[in-house]
Design a protein around this motif. Sequence first.
Motif, PDB file in Angstrom:
ATOM      1  N   SER A 152      -2.969   2.269  -0.006  1.00 29.03           N
ATOM      2  CA  SER A 152      -2.995   1.932  -1.214  1.00 29.03           C
ATOM      3  C   SER A 152      -1.071   2.108  -0.251  1.00 29.03           C
ATOM      4  O   SER A 152      -0.695   0.991  -0.856  1.00 29.03           O
ATOM      5  N   MET A 153      -0.509   2.209   0.568  1.00 27.79           N
ATOM      6  CA  MET A 153       0.432   1.995   1.058  1.00 27.79           C
ATOM      7  C   MET A 153       0.802   1.034   1.775  1.00 27.79           C
ATOM      8  O   MET A 153       1.837   0.044   2.029  1.00 27.79           O
ATOM      9  N   SER A 154      -0.217   1.038   2.386  1.00 26.66           N
ATOM     10  CA  SER A 154      -0.192  -0.345   3.331  1.00 26.66           C
ATOM     11  C   SER A 154      -0.212  -1.768   2.498  1.00 26.66           C
ATOM     12  O   SER A 154      -0.276  -2.304   2.894  1.00 26.66           O
ATOM     13  N   LYS A 155      -1.400  -1.123   1.534  1.00 26.58           N
ATOM     14  CA  LYS A 155      -1.903  -2.430   0.798  1.00 26.58           C
ATOM     15  C   LYS A 155      -0.716  -3.047  -0.110  1.00 26.58           C
ATOM     16  O   LYS A 155      -0.688  -4.021  -0.253  1.00 26.58           O
ATOM     17  N   MET A 157       2.214  -1.409  -0.487  1.00 19.94           N
ATOM     18  CA  MET A 157       3.820  -1.239   0.045  1.00 19.94           C
ATOM     19  C   MET A 157       4.450  -1.658   1.338  1.00 19.94           C
ATOM     20  O   MET A 157       5.145  -1.527   1.704  1.00 19.94           O
ATOM     21  N   GLN A 158       3.704  -2.256   1.773  1.00 26.57           N
ATOM     22  CA  GLN A 158       3.385  -2.424   3.477  1.00 26.57           C
ATOM     23  C   GLN A 158       3.949  -1.969   4.254  1.00 26.57           C
ATOM     24  O   GLN A 158       4.704  -1.981   4.647  1.00 26.57           O
ATOM     25  N   ALA A 159       3.421  -0.635   4.300  1.00 27.46           N
ATOM     26  CA  ALA A 159       4.285  -0.136   4.969  1.00 27.46           C
ATOM     27  C   ALA A 159       3.088  -0.110   6.397  1.00 27.46           C
ATOM     28  O   ALA A 159       2.015  -0.385   5.993  1.00 27.46           O
ATOM     29  N   SER A 160       3.245  -0.525   7.787  1.00 25.59           N
ATOM     30  CA  SER A 160       2.594  -0.213   8.696  1.00 25.59           C
ATOM     31  C   SER A 160       1.962   1.113   9.049  1.00 25.59           C
ATOM     32  O   SER A 160       0.725   1.500   9.518  1.00 25.59           O
ATOM     33  N   ARG A 161       2.859   2.107   8.690  1.00 27.89           N
ATOM     34  CA  ARG A 161       1.988   3.707   8.896  1.00 27.89           C
ATOM     35  C   ARG A 161       2.582   4.807   7.730  1.00 27.89           C
ATOM     36  O   ARG A 161       3.542   4.777   7.110  1.00 27.89           O
ATOM     37  N   THR A 162       1.825   5.310   8.237  1.00 22.55           N
ATOM     38  CA  THR A 162       1.836   6.484   6.721  1.00 22.55           C
ATOM     39  C   THR A 162       1.753   8.318   6.725  1.00 22.55           C
ATOM     40  O   THR A 162       1.172   8.122   7.809  1.00 22.55           O
ATOM     41  N   PHE A 163       2.864   8.861   6.859  1.00 23.31           N
ATOM     42  CA  PHE A 163       2.568  10.412   7.291  1.00 23.31           C
ATOM     43  C   PHE A 163       2.597  11.564   6.856  1.00 23.31           C
ATOM     44  O   PHE A 163       3.015  11.179   5.617  1.00 23.31           O
ATOM     45  N   VAL A 164       0.737  11.987   6.103  1.00 24.36           N
ATOM     46  CA  VAL A 164       0.616  12.581   5.113  1.00 24.36           C
ATOM     47  C   VAL A 164       0.666  14.518   5.297  1.00 24.36           C
ATOM     48  O   VAL A 164       0.394  14.639   7.211  1.00 24.36           O
ATOM     49  N   ALA A 165       2.043  15.039   4.839  1.00 27.37           N
ATOM     50  CA  ALA A 165       2.137  16.198   5.729  1.00 27.37           C
ATOM     51  C   ALA A 165       2.537  17.328   4.478  1.00 27.37           C
ATOM     52  O   ALA A 165       2.026  17.147   3.317  1.00 27.37           O
ATOM     53  N   LEU A 343      -3.446  10.160  -6.472  1.00 27.09           N
ATOM     54  CA  LEU A 343      -4.510  10.795  -5.631  1.00 27.09           C
ATOM     55  C   LEU A 343      -6.020  10.964  -7.019  1.00 27.09           C
ATOM     56  O   LEU A 343      -6.872  11.422  -6.138  1.00 27.09           O
ATOM     57  N   ALA A 344      -5.813   9.961  -8.070  1.00 29.00           N
ATOM     58  CA  ALA A 344      -6.830  10.754  -9.525  1.00 29.00           C
ATOM     59  C   ALA A 344      -7.372   8.863  -9.372  1.00 29.00           C
ATOM     60  O   ALA A 344      -8.264   9.173 -10.215  1.00 29.00           O
ATOM     61  N   HIS A 345      -6.732   7.800  -9.140  1.00 24.73           N
ATOM     62  CA  HIS A 345      -6.687   6.713  -9.135  1.00 24.73           C
ATOM     63  C   HIS A 345      -8.622   6.116  -9.132  1.00 24.73           C
ATOM     64  O   HIS A 345      -9.300   6.232  -9.634  1.00 24.73           O
ATOM     65  N   LYS A 346      -9.209   6.319  -8.019  1.00 27.06           N
ATOM     66  CA  LYS A 346     -10.942   6.122  -7.522  1.00 27.06           C
ATOM     67  C   LYS A 346     -11.421   6.515  -8.125  1.00 27.06           C
ATOM     68  O   LYS A 346     -12.473   6.196  -9.319  1.00 27.06           O
ATOM     69  N   PRO A 347     -11.234   8.102  -8.659  1.00 31.29           N
ATOM     70  CA  PRO A 347     -12.633   8.665  -9.557  1.00 31.29           C
ATOM     71  C   PRO A 347     -12.535   8.029 -10.881  1.00 31.29           C
ATOM     72  O   PRO A 347     -12.749   8.387 -11.560  1.00 31.29           O
ATOM     73  N   CYS A 348     -10.488   8.311 -11.147  1.00 25.88           N
ATOM     74  CA  CYS A 348     -11.080   8.383 -13.020  1.00 25.88           C
ATOM     75  C   CYS A 348     -11.598   6.723 -13.313  1.00 25.88           C
ATOM     76  O   CYS A 348     -11.020   5.605 -13.871  1.00 25.88           O
ATOM     77  N   GLY A 349     -11.554   5.590 -12.223  1.00 18.59           N
ATOM     78  CA  GLY A 349     -11.848   4.362 -12.124  1.00 18.59           C
ATOM     79  C   GLY A 349     -10.070   3.358 -12.640  1.00 18.59           C
ATOM     80  O   GLY A 349      -9.808   2.550 -13.287  1.00 18.59           O
ATOM     81  N   PHE A 350      -9.061   3.770 -12.095  1.00 19.60           N
ATOM     82  CA  PHE A 350      -7.534   3.690 -12.640  1.00 19.60           C
ATOM     83  C   PHE A 350      -6.827   2.341 -10.760  1.00 19.60           C
ATOM     84  O   PHE A 350      -5.794   2.415 -10.539  1.00 19.60           O
ATOM     85  N   THR A 351      -8.309   2.088 -10.218  1.00 13.46           N
ATOM     86  CA  THR A 351      -7.379   2.155  -9.101  1.00 13.46           C
ATOM     87  C   THR A 351      -6.748   0.564  -9.066  1.00 13.46           C
ATOM     88  O   THR A 351      -5.552  -0.502  -8.901  1.00 13.46           O
ATOM     89  N   GLU A 352      -6.936  -0.023  -9.928  1.00 14.80           N
ATOM     90  CA  GLU A 352      -6.252  -2.062 -10.642  1.00 14.80           C
ATOM     91  C   GLU A 352      -4.781  -1.013 -10.733  1.00 14.80           C
ATOM     92  O   GLU A 352      -3.836  -2.259 -10.427  1.00 14.80           O
ATOM     93  N   GLN A 353      -4.898  -0.071 -11.660  1.00 18.17           N
ATOM     94  CA  GLN A 353      -3.669   0.160 -11.927  1.00 18.17           C
ATOM     95  C   GLN A 353      -2.682   0.810 -10.902  1.00 18.17           C
ATOM     96  O   GLN A 353      -1.137   0.353 -10.852  1.00 18.17           O
ATOM     97  N   LEU A 354      -3.058   1.186 -10.401  1.00 13.96           N
ATOM     98  CA  LEU A 354      -2.509   2.276  -8.766  1.00 13.96           C
ATOM     99  C   LEU A 354      -2.478   0.717  -8.271  1.00 13.96           C
ATOM    100  O   LEU A 354      -0.724   0.825  -7.642  1.00 13.96           O
ATOM    101  N   GLY A 355      -2.857  -0.427  -7.878  1.00 12.50           N
ATOM    102  CA  GLY A 355      -2.046  -0.851  -6.928  1.00 12.50           C
ATOM    103  C   GLY A 355      -0.934  -2.037  -7.658  1.00 12.50           C
ATOM    104  O   GLY A 355       0.056  -1.817  -6.858  1.00 12.50           O
ATOM    105  N   VAL A 356      -1.070  -2.191  -9.074  1.00 18.56           N
ATOM    106  CA  VAL A 356       0.043  -2.757  -9.797  1.00 18.56           C
ATOM    107  C   VAL A 356       1.686  -1.745  -9.807  1.00 18.56           C
ATOM    108  O   VAL A 356       2.492  -2.199  -9.367  1.00 18.56           O
ATOM    109  N   ALA A 357       1.055  -1.082 -10.021  1.00 12.15           N
ATOM    110  CA  ALA A 357       2.591   0.787  -9.792  1.00 12.15           C
ATOM    111  C   ALA A 357       3.193   0.708  -8.265  1.00 12.15           C
ATOM    112  O   ALA A 357       4.199   0.237  -8.055  1.00 12.15           O
ATOM    113  N   VAL A 358       1.943   0.177  -6.809  1.00 14.54           N
ATOM    114  CA  VAL A 358       2.929   0.965  -5.974  1.00 14.54           C
ATOM    115  C   VAL A 358       3.489  -0.511  -5.660  1.00 14.54           C
ATOM    116  O   VAL A 358       4.759  -0.814  -5.407  1.00 14.54           O
TER     117      VAL A 358
END
Length: 369
Positions: A152-155, A157-165, A343-358
């Motif tokens: 989501s962040m690369s698509k 947020m134009q993030a080149s990298r993400t670190f998930v800690a 985290l919930a977008h995929k199983p809940c079917g909200f991927t499009e809405q997540l993209g708009v939010a990011v």
Amino acid sequence: MAPLLSKQPFHAIYIILFAIKSLAYMPWLILRYGIKSTRPYPEWSLATCIVTAMTREIFRYQTATRSSGVASVESSQNKAKERFRKVHPGPASLYVGPLTPGTTNLAAVGGLWYPQPPTEGASDERVVLHFVGGAFVLALATDSNGADVANSMSKHMQASRTFVAQYRVTTSSDSRFPAALQDIVTFYNYVLETGVKPANVIVSGDSAGGNLVLGLLRYLGTHPVLPKPGGAMVWSPWVNVTKTAGQDYYKSGNSKHDLLCGPLLQWGADAYYPEEVRPSDDRVAYISPLHRPFRTTVPLWLHSGMAESLHDDIKQFADEMTAVEGNSIKLYSTKAAPHDLLLAHKPCGFTEQLGVAVDDASAFFESRK
Ligand SMILES: *[C@@H]1O[C@H](CO)[C@@H](O)[C@H](O)[C@H]1NC(C)=O
């Protein structure tokens, strides 16, 4: 203190009962929500109804058995090999005020890079440092969750990298507050040490991870031990972390259909609060930021789902932060979204809405440069 169900043979019996109940629950959910008009929101598919209900049950199960998930995150991180980084605490001067080691010590913590760790000359890249939620007691920074956030962040947020800690979750008295917040500083210091410019770092967190990002902003405002990040993004942040969080959760009508459950929040709050009877106001402000707004020079973007139980708390907190002079705050709410869209977008079917939010978050940070 661990409940009976976390011990054998009760744990094993509970697993069997839980499995039987889940098998029976599925057909019931399909009957209950099969027809569109019976669903709580017109935007929800049958899958959304099933996923939210089952997630709630899984959280109940993890709470009853006190399953932290730490082992599965560790094995997930080890499998990732060259993308995994174990991060050691920075110099002692970074951990002052409420973060001073004492009841909790500093520790080495781990996270995963997407797509790869930074190389020399990466200083101009936008990097997202993300903290996954889990009510301060569940470790959820698995490679699959991390990859999804990074995608989501690369698509968007134009993030080149993400670190998930993965910060420490509370599993014993020495990982209560401020252990997780000490780790957030450790991770942030590490990302800056890779050479990325602070202004290019977006710190991000969902749910309890969002709470910790707010803690980092408060900390850097009072104790400027490190340069500030370019922006902060919090998804469904848990802002009202009180000793009655479990019962308070049900005050909102949204709790009926949302994917969290009261017992998980109660476990989280009980575990995370320091052991002293009356922690100082200064410490409580870091634990439960609602009604304790603060000044920050970091642009702060907040997200809430309009179908989530925590929506009113988040909106209230965003209003309080907006009222502080000099703050740059934006709340973006997604219609009919449950808790933790990130985290919930995929199983809940909200991927499009997540993209708009990011996309909205990204535009907000651009406009504040
Ligand atoms: C926050 O928590 C307190 C205490 O648990 C509760 O009384 C209150 O209703 C909650 N929400 C808000 C918006 O204060």
